[in-house]
Design a protein around this motif. Structure first.
Motif: not given
Ligand SMILES: [Zn+2]
Ligand SMILES: [Zn+2]
Length: 331
Positions: A119-141
């Motif tokens: 699940p950690e790798a899945t979450l990390a991948r999802r966060l990376e996609v979101a970051r690359q799509s322009g989602v700011p750091a704080e909501p991602l955290r």
């Protein structure tokens, strides 16, 4: 005084047709209060289509629903999953163990196995996609924090004993149900069609209320696959749809059309969002959905929007510009 306590959902069973029972099982998700499993008479037992999600006490809800229609877990002769999402597959392992039966499911279930096992790798991948799509750091955290508190909704992985692919037939007292591969909502999605009675077990491919969701990142073009699957199901000319959530419904072709229309509308909204300049996916989401992103919908809506942008890319209408964040423009 107003009672603010939400009504506690419990498993409920009801007969829909002779030999067909709807087992309505509670879900812990906001906006999606329950899912269906369908029991269909087969010899001295039933075939169980879908399982409900695994959570503390969830098997008791299924047993309660079965009991209301005079069935027990031991009557299950076969478990058939329409797709490998937790609300349709999560209890497969304990049911198969209790009933001593087989599980049949489509082989493209890696999307579930990978997220269950890591699940950690899945979450990390999802966060990376979101970051690359322009989602700011704080909501991602904040999203990551909330996500880590949730279980997988799956009791245990049980591999299918048989792969549900085109050509496979599930025998029941109502006649044979033909498997139709319908990827889009999930890569592992199938619908089951009983042609003599014109019945369709549609999983999440077709719901009474149009609700679009695609598993992002497993196949090249989930939105395009979903449209192809709609064509396929539309051609079956089913009369009654037994769906993964909500009540059974008729006018199956009307529902196919409504899904197609909403996909078309959102594709056009995505295309017009990038018409006047290069934009990251996160800026396209509110134009596709007509609403701003919130913590509750962010992951779902961002994935959905990315699927539209990638479909536009594949059909020659959009171009991806690599960068931080990645941006999209009209091709
Ligand atoms: Zn699903
Ligand atoms: Zn579902």
């Amino acid at each position: 005084m107003v009672d603010a306590t939400p009504r506690r959902e419990v498993g409920r069973g009801e007969r829909v047709l002779p030999g067909v029972w709807r087992l309505r099982l509670p879900l812990p998700w906001p906006g999606v209060p329950h899912c269906n499993a369908w029991a269909v008479a087969a010899g001295d037992g039933v075939v169980l289509f879908d399982t409900g999600m695994h959570a503390p006490g969830s098997l008791a809800h299924l047993e309660r629903a079965l009991d209301q229609v005079n069935l027990r877990l031991e009557h299950v002769r076969l478990v058939v999953c329409t797709h490998a999402h937790s609300d349709h597959y999560g209890q497969a392992a304990p049911i198969v163990a209790a009933a001593g039966c087989e599980l049949w499911m489509h082989p493209n279930h890696e999307h579930m196995v990978r997220s269950f096992e890591d699940p950690e790798a899945t979450l990390a991948r999802r966060l990376e996609v979101a970051r690359q799509s322009g989602v700011p750091a704080e909501p991602l955290r904040r999203y990551a924090e909330a996500r880590r508190g949730q279980g997988p909704g799956i009791a245990q992985i049980v591999a299918p004993h048989r792969e549900l692919v085109d050509g496979v037939v599930v025998e029941t007292d109502l006649g044979p149900w033909a498997v139709h591969e319908t990827p889009g909502h999930a890569p592992s999605h199938v619908c089951l069609h009983q042609p003599d009675r014109r019945l369709l077990i549609s999983g999440d491919h077709l719901l009474g209320r149009v609700s679009l969701y695609y598993d992002y990142g497993w196949t090249p073009d989930p939105a395009g696959e979903f449209l192809d699957s709609l064509d396929r199901v539309g051609r079956l000319d089913a009369r009654l749809c037994l769906s993964g959530h909500g009540r059974p419904f008729t006018d199956v072709s009307g529902h196919v059309e409504a899904n197609r229309a909403l996909v078309a509308e959102r594709l056009e909204a995505a295309a017009s969002a990038i018409a006047d300049g290069r934009r990251p996916a996160v800026e396209v989401v509110p134009e596709v959905h007509g609403q701003a992103l919130s913590a509750a919908n962010a992951s779902w809506w961002l994935s959905e929007t990315l699927c539209y942008l990638e479909h536009l890319e594949r059909t020659g209408r959009a171009r991806r510009i690599p960068g931080e964040p990645e941006r999209w423009e009209v091709a």
